[in-house]
Design a protein around this motif. Structure first.
Motif, mmCIF file in Angstrom:
data_model
loop_
_atom_site.group_PDB
_atom_site.id
_atom_site.type_symbol
_atom_site.label_atom_id
_atom_site.label_comp_id
_atom_site.label_asym_id
_atom_site.label_seq_id
_atom_site.Cartn_x
_atom_site.Cartn_y
_atom_site.Cartn_z
ATOM 1 N N TYR A 6 0.611 24.178 21.327
ATOM 2 C CA TYR A 6 0.774 25.401 20.531
ATOM 3 C C TYR A 6 -0.387 26.338 20.791
ATOM 4 C CZ TYR A 6 4.507 22.975 18.175
ATOM 5 O OH TYR A 6 5.667 22.319 17.927
ATOM 6 N N ASP A 7 -0.077 27.634 20.939
ATOM 7 C CA ASP A 7 -1.132 28.616 21.161
ATOM 8 C C ASP A 7 -1.836 28.915 19.832
ATOM 9 O OD1 ASP A 7 0.299 30.568 19.736
ATOM 10 O OD2 ASP A 7 1.025 31.571 21.525
ATOM 11 N N PRO A 8 -2.881 29.761 19.840
ATOM 12 C CA PRO A 8 -3.635 30.024 18.611
ATOM 13 C C PRO A 8 -2.808 30.615 17.466
ATOM 14 C CG PRO A 8 -4.854 30.807 20.514
ATOM 15 C CD PRO A 8 -3.498 30.379 21.003
ATOM 16 N N LYS A 37 -12.558 37.444 37.804
ATOM 17 C CA LYS A 37 -12.559 38.627 36.939
ATOM 18 C C LYS A 37 -13.939 39.276 36.848
ATOM 19 C CE LYS A 37 -10.973 40.328 32.535
ATOM 20 N NZ LYS A 37 -10.423 40.020 31.238
ATOM 21 N N CYS A 38 -14.972 38.509 36.451
ATOM 22 C CA CYS A 38 -16.291 39.113 36.214
ATOM 23 C C CYS A 38 -17.293 38.873 37.338
ATOM 24 C CB CYS A 38 -16.868 38.624 34.882
ATOM 25 S SG CYS A 38 -17.462 36.904 34.912
ATOM 26 N N GLY A 39 -16.975 37.943 38.259
ATOM 27 C CA GLY A 39 -17.864 37.685 39.390
ATOM 28 C C GLY A 39 -18.980 36.682 39.132
ATOM 29 N N LYS A 40 -18.989 36.058 37.967
ATOM 30 C CA LYS A 40 -20.015 35.060 37.658
ATOM 31 C C LYS A 40 -19.931 33.915 38.667
ATOM 32 C CE LYS A 40 -21.404 31.795 34.071
ATOM 33 N NZ LYS A 40 -21.129 31.286 32.730
ATOM 34 N N LYS A 41 -21.104 33.499 39.192
ATOM 35 C CA LYS A 41 -21.139 32.414 40.183
ATOM 36 C C LYS A 41 -21.000 31.063 39.502
ATOM 37 C CE LYS A 41 -23.335 34.244 44.150
ATOM 38 N NZ LYS A 41 -23.062 33.625 45.402
ATOM 39 N N PHE A 42 -20.279 30.153 40.169
ATOM 40 C CA PHE A 42 -20.106 28.797 39.685
ATOM 41 C C PHE A 42 -21.037 27.873 40.452
ATOM 42 C CE2 PHE A 42 -15.526 30.403 39.642
ATOM 43 C CZ PHE A 42 -15.594 30.873 38.346
ATOM 44 N N LYS A 43 -21.681 26.962 39.726
ATOM 45 C CA LYS A 43 -22.533 25.962 40.372
ATOM 46 C C LYS A 43 -21.784 24.648 40.534
ATOM 47 C CE LYS A 43 -26.717 28.016 38.587
ATOM 48 N NZ LYS A 43 -27.790 27.928 37.598
ATOM 49 N N THR A 44 -20.960 24.311 39.544
ATOM 50 C CA THR A 44 -20.218 23.048 39.588
ATOM 51 C C THR A 44 -18.772 23.305 39.174
ATOM 52 O OG1 THR A 44 -20.540 22.409 37.278
ATOM 53 C CG2 THR A 44 -22.300 21.831 38.810
ATOM 54 N N GLN A 45 -17.943 22.274 39.306
ATOM 55 C CA GLN A 45 -16.532 22.409 38.929
ATOM 56 C C GLN A 45 -16.360 22.535 37.420
ATOM 57 O OE1 GLN A 45 -14.511 18.968 40.355
ATOM 58 N NE2 GLN A 45 -15.446 17.617 38.865
ATOM 59 N N ASP A 46 -17.384 22.225 36.656
ATOM 60 C CA ASP A 46 -17.303 22.355 35.200
ATOM 61 C C ASP A 46 -17.544 23.784 34.730
ATOM 62 O OD1 ASP A 46 -16.798 19.625 34.888
ATOM 63 O OD2 ASP A 46 -18.942 19.161 34.884
ATOM 64 N N ASP A 47 -17.936 24.674 35.648
ATOM 65 C CA ASP A 47 -18.248 26.058 35.287
ATOM 66 C C ASP A 47 -17.034 26.979 35.282
ATOM 67 O OD1 ASP A 47 -20.904 25.325 35.135
ATOM 68 O OD2 ASP A 47 -21.396 26.065 37.144
ATOM 69 N N PHE A 48 -15.871 26.477 35.677
ATOM 70 C CA PHE A 48 -14.697 27.354 35.764
ATOM 71 C C PHE A 48 -13.426 26.633 35.340
ATOM 72 C CE2 PHE A 48 -15.005 25.302 39.880
ATOM 73 C CZ PHE A 48 -13.695 24.980 40.189
ATOM 74 N N GLU A 49 -12.404 27.436 35.069
ATOM 75 C CA GLU A 49 -11.065 26.937 34.757
ATOM 76 C C GLU A 49 -10.094 27.626 35.711
ATOM 77 O OE1 GLU A 49 -10.513 27.825 30.613
ATOM 78 O OE2 GLU A 49 -12.026 26.371 30.014
ATOM 79 N N ILE A 50 -8.990 26.966 36.007
ATOM 80 C CA ILE A 50 -7.987 27.557 36.886
ATOM 81 C C ILE A 50 -6.994 28.333 36.029
ATOM 82 C CG2 ILE A 50 -6.138 27.099 38.552
ATOM 83 C CD1 ILE A 50 -8.994 26.616 39.632
ATOM 84 N N ASP A 51 -6.775 29.565 36.414
ATOM 85 C CA ASP A 51 -5.894 30.469 35.677
ATOM 86 C C ASP A 51 -4.632 30.749 36.475
ATOM 87 O OD1 ASP A 51 -5.204 32.566 33.716
ATOM 88 O OD2 ASP A 51 -5.644 33.942 35.363
ATOM 89 N N HIS A 52 -3.513 30.818 35.775
ATOM 90 C CA HIS A 52 -2.274 31.307 36.380
ATOM 91 C C HIS A 52 -2.283 32.819 36.197
ATOM 92 C CE1 HIS A 52 -1.183 27.114 35.730
ATOM 93 N NE2 HIS A 52 -0.208 27.279 36.594
ATOM 94 N N ARG A 74 -10.758 32.369 28.337
ATOM 95 C CA ARG A 74 -10.491 32.364 26.894
ATOM 96 C C ARG A 74 -9.981 33.737 26.444
ATOM 97 N NH1 ARG A 74 -14.933 29.961 25.530
ATOM 98 N NH2 ARG A 74 -16.154 31.854 25.422
ATOM 99 N N GLU A 75 -10.622 34.818 26.943
ATOM 100 C CA GLU A 75 -10.191 36.176 26.588
ATOM 101 C C GLU A 75 -8.768 36.446 27.070
ATOM 102 O OE1 GLU A 75 -13.157 38.767 28.199
ATOM 103 O OE2 GLU A 75 -14.673 38.110 26.747
ATOM 104 N N LYS A 76 -8.457 36.037 28.305
ATOM 105 C CA LYS A 76 -7.123 36.265 28.857
ATOM 106 C C LYS A 76 -6.069 35.494 28.056
ATOM 107 C CE LYS A 76 -4.275 35.932 32.943
ATOM 108 N NZ LYS A 76 -3.439 34.771 33.022
ATOM 109 N N LYS A 77 -6.372 34.229 27.718
ATOM 110 C CA LYS A 77 -5.422 33.434 26.941
ATOM 111 C C LYS A 77 -5.184 34.038 25.559
ATOM 112 C CE LYS A 77 -6.446 29.059 26.916
ATOM 113 N NZ LYS A 77 -7.009 27.704 27.083
ATOM 114 N N LYS A 78 -6.221 34.595 24.963
ATOM 115 C CA LYS A 78 -6.086 35.209 23.646
ATOM 116 C C LYS A 78 -5.155 36.430 23.720
ATOM 117 C CE LYS A 78 -10.005 35.252 21.518
ATOM 118 N NZ LYS A 78 -11.328 35.652 20.988
ATOM 119 N N ILE A 79 -5.322 37.246 24.756
ATOM 120 C CA ILE A 79 -4.472 38.430 24.943
ATOM 121 C C ILE A 79 -3.024 38.010 25.168
ATOM 122 C CG2 ILE A 79 -3.962 40.331 26.543
ATOM 123 C CD1 ILE A 79 -7.086 40.548 26.894
ATOM 124 N N GLU A 80 -2.804 36.987 26.017
ATOM 125 C CA GLU A 80 -1.441 36.510 26.283
ATOM 126 C C GLU A 80 -0.798 35.957 25.008
ATOM 127 O OE1 GLU A 80 -2.002 33.673 29.400
ATOM 128 O OE2 GLU A 80 -2.048 35.206 30.958
#
Length: 93
Positions: A6-8, A37-52, A74-80
């Motif tokens: 369930y979404d929020p 989206k924002c260009g923030k660099k990732f150091k590890t696989q825990d720093d990002f999520e995969i988005d559709h 999180r922002e994109k999911k909230k808008i959707e």
């Protein structure tokens, strides 16, 4: 698809299948290990999520997947979720 969640706003959504670590890293490396989206660099696989890009859980086509930092995702999911709630005429205060 694997069950439902369930979404929020309490609207039932299909759960998405797990994307392997190898596939996640390929997607992130294809974007230069940065948030799409924002260009923030990732150091590890825990720093990002995969988005559709298009919220179609059945589509695991690589062209529909991109890495986002947790904040952007999180922002994109909230808008959707808000759009789905408005479509179904669900109101919150």
């Amino acid at each position: 698809l694997v069950g439902f969640t369930y979404d929020p706003f309490g609207i039932k959504q299909p759960k998405r299948k797990h994307i392997s670590t190898k596939h996640r890293m390929q997607i992130a490396k294809g974007h230069g290990m940065k948030c799409a989206k924002c260009g923030k660099k990732f150091k590890t696989q825990d720093d990002f999520e995969i988005d559709h890009k298009k919220p179609t859980p059945s589509s695991r086509d690589i062209t529909n997947l991109r890495p986002l930092c947790r904040k952007c995702h999180r922002e994109k999911k909230k808008i959707e979720a808000r759009k789905r709630a408005q479509k179904k005429n669900v109101w919150w205060f």
